[in-house]
Design an enzyme around this catalytic site. Structure first.
Site, PDB file in Angstrom:
ATOM      1  N   LYS A 243      -6.199  10.085  -3.503  1.00  0.00           N
ATOM      2  CA  LYS A 243      -5.003   9.331  -3.917  1.00  0.00           C
ATOM      3  C   LYS A 243      -5.048   9.091  -5.420  1.00  0.00           C
ATOM      4  O   LYS A 243      -6.113   8.798  -5.975  1.00  0.00           O
ATOM      5  CB  LYS A 243      -4.964   8.011  -3.151  1.00  0.00           C
TER       6      LYS A 243
ATOM      7  N   SER B 263      -1.464   0.436   3.432  1.00  0.00           N
ATOM      8  CA  SER B 263      -1.197   1.735   2.806  1.00  0.00           C
ATOM      9  C   SER B 263      -2.051   2.907   3.271  1.00  0.00           C
ATOM     10  O   SER B 263      -1.767   4.049   2.908  1.00  0.00           O
ATOM     11  CB  SER B 263      -1.315   1.623   1.291  1.00  0.00           C
TER      12      SER B 263
ATOM     13  N   SER C  86       1.572   3.177   0.948  1.00  0.00           N
ATOM     14  CA  SER C  86       1.716   3.921  -0.281  1.00  0.00           C
ATOM     15  C   SER C  86       0.890   5.209  -0.325  1.00  0.00           C
ATOM     16  O   SER C  86       1.151   6.070  -1.154  1.00  0.00           O
ATOM     17  CB  SER C  86       1.325   3.042  -1.480  1.00  0.00           C
TER      18      SER C  86
HETATM   19  N1  GLN Z   1       3.654  -1.875   1.675  1.00  0.00           N
HETATM   20  C1  GLN Z   1       2.754  -2.845   1.140  1.00  0.00           C
HETATM   21  C2  GLN Z   1       3.166  -3.205  -0.274  1.00  0.00           C
HETATM   22  O1  GLN Z   1       4.139  -2.704  -0.709  1.00  0.00           O
HETATM   23  C3  GLN Z   1       1.353  -2.362   1.192  1.00  0.00           C
HETATM   24  C4  GLN Z   1       0.985  -1.452   0.098  1.00  0.00           C
HETATM   25  C5  GLN Z   1      -0.486  -1.127   0.058  1.00  0.00           C
HETATM   26  O2  GLN Z   1      -1.221  -1.336   1.022  1.00  0.00           O
HETATM   27  N2  GLN Z   1      -0.927  -0.643  -1.088  1.00  0.00           N
HETATM   28  O3  GLN Z   1       2.559  -3.968  -0.949  1.00  0.00           O
END
Ligand code: GLN
Length: 490
Positions: free
Chosen positions: A79, A178, A154
């Site tokens: 990532k 994410s 994400s």
């Molecule tokens: N969807 C969540 C957010 O927008 C989680 C994102 C994540 O785990 N990086 O913060």
């Protein structure tokens, strides 16, 4: 024979027995990338030449004989918020479009010690803020099961790469879901370890008290093996845990007899897609038939989890993102003086969602509002943690859906931030509690989209999660199915 569609542990055995070479395997995955990456868009940076050189080096090592490391010679993807020495790390943000880290994150040092093949850096929502990859400043990633749909986020690029055969394994990060939600949307296995299990050194910080790195893999066996590689205390991360790291592959046994599974009633409520609910309940019945005991539990503060998370995460993000000022890192937009330069840089180079979070976070932290918002959120966080502590006195693991719906269509909710935040209801509570959680495929919607089962464990008890996940996986065939792409459709 195609190789890109096999899990890492199968390829590892083939490499060890010299049935294939790493160059053959890497060329097969690179051909897959050429064939399907244009319709998926999982990657932000591809390092094909370096990958082939690494494959050649791995083959030389393998030829020398002896046991090979688990990831040796096996192509994977990282990532793009994980620092990779000499390879651009953008966080899918324009503000870091020219940032080449001079060092490796600890997880990269650990991964590289295995001599893997690194294919490149995968797409994400900018600074990992989002649940669809639509917040990437570069492009949207498409779901391999239906390219009109998001892959989740994400870590959507990592999940889509593993699901489409353009990487055998990947690393993601999980602050509020994410790793797990994109794994659920893409039909792969994703594991968020206990907070502290894996070093955060060199992970671009989003919300430091919540962030964790973890594997996204084809199956539970691969997830356990990659977790073995990346876990452990790191003196560069004072929040990493000194707890001994077990060999997680020892947990891969088919055995759930007498396992106590908690079903939190708060997760099976309105707003849950009926197909998701049915698939998860069917999986629970399957566990019952394999000898597990199902116990209804309550996590009464679940209803506050989204509001709590969306105060704490932006508050930490607002602080962490202060460093992008046009001076120390990445892009700079000139101005008449220092303040104007910083203002111009941040105004032009941060995306809309990142700015929204910085504003929410600074508001919640500002004098006069701190007690009402941030401090209150910290107190509710403790109550959420206590809910789990009580529940885990009665049960060994907790099961629920990973996400309330299967993958949604690109563009369908991006203009409604609140609806997007509500998507995180099943995943954020355990980040607030620091607990480990895994998502694995447990069904398909009527439209053929994957559905994920989430298994939550006690702190530092990834082993019980892995055992439960492995037992179910072996009774199903989802881990052997791959999305049809690149003209393979019937
Ligand atoms: N969807 C969540 C957010 O927008 C989680 C994102 C994540 O785990 N990086 O913060």
């Amino acid at each position: 024979m195609s190789l890109f569609d096999k899990p890492a542990h199968v390829l590892h055995d083939m490499l060890q027995k010299k049935e294939i070479s790493s160059v053959e395997l890497t060329e097969d995955v690179l051909a897959r990338i050429d064939a399907v990456e244009p319709e998926i868009g999982a990657y932000l940076t591809l390092t094909k030449d370096a990958a082939l050189a690494q494959a050649e080096a791995a083959d030389k090592k393998i030829a020398a004989g002896g046991d090979i490391a688990f990831l040796e010679g096996i192509p994977g993807a990282i990532k793009d918020n994980i620092c990779t020495k000499g390879v651009k790390t953008t966080c899918a943000s324009k503000i870091l479009d020219n940032f080449v880290p001079p060092y490796d994150a600890t997880v990269m040092t650990k991964v590289k010690a295995e001599s893997p093949v690194l294919l490149g850096k995968t797409n994400l929502d900018e600074f990992a803020m989002g649940g669809s990859t639509e917040n990437s400043a570069y492009h949207v990633t498409h779901n391999p099961w239906n390219t009109k749909c998001v892959p989740g986020g994400s870590s959507g690029g990592s999940a889509a790469a593993v699901a489409s055969g353009t990487a055998i394994w990947a690393l993601g990060t999980d602050t509020g879901g994410s790793i797990r939600q994109p794994s659920s949307f893409c039909g792969v296995v994703g594991l968020k370890p206990t907070y502290g299990r894996v070093s955060r050194y060199g992970i671009v910080a989003y919300a430091s008290s919540l962030d964790q790195v973890g594997p996204i893999a084809r199956d539970v066996t691969d997830a356990a093996n990659v977790l073995n590689v990346i876990s452990g205390l790191d003196e560069m991360d004072s929040t990493s845990s000194p707890a001994p790291v077990p060999d997680f592959t020892k947990a891969l046994r088919e055995d759930v007899k007498g396992l106590k599974i908690g079903l939190p009633k708060e997760y099976f409520t309105d707003g849950m897609d009926p197909e998701v609910e049915k698939a998860v309940k069917d999986a629970i019945e399957q566990y019952r038939s394999m000898g597990a005991e199902i116990i209804e539990i309550s996590l009464p503060h679940t209803k506050y989890a989204i509001s709590t998370y969306y105060l704490i995460a932006p508050a930490e993000a607002a602080t962490n993102l202060q460093r992008y000022d046009g001076v120390s890192y990445g892009a700079r937009v000139d101005g008449a003086d220092l303040v104007e330069m910083m203002t111009n840089t941040r105004t032009e180079k941060f995306g809309e969602e990142v700015k929204r979070r910085i504003m929410i976070g600074n508001y919640a932290l500002s004098a006069g509002y701190y007690d009402a918002y941030y401090l209150k959120a910290l107190k509710v966080r403790t109550l959420i943690q206590q809910d789990y502590t009580e529940a885990f006195q009665k049960v060994d693991v907790i099961m629920c859906p990973t996400a309330p719906t299967p993958a949604f269509e690109i563009g369908s909710i991006i203009s409604d931030p609140l609806q997007m935040y509500l998507q995180d209801i099943c995943t954020v509570p355990l980040n607030l509690a620091g607990l480990p959680g895994l998502s694995l495929p447990c069904g398909r919607s009527s439209k053929g989209l994957p559905i994920g089962l989430q298994i939550i464990g006690k702190a530092l008890d990834e082993e019980t999660i892995l055992r439960a996940a492995y037992t179910y996986e072996q009774s199903q065939n989802y881990h052997n199915e791959m999305a049809k792409l690149g003209g393979e459709q019937a």
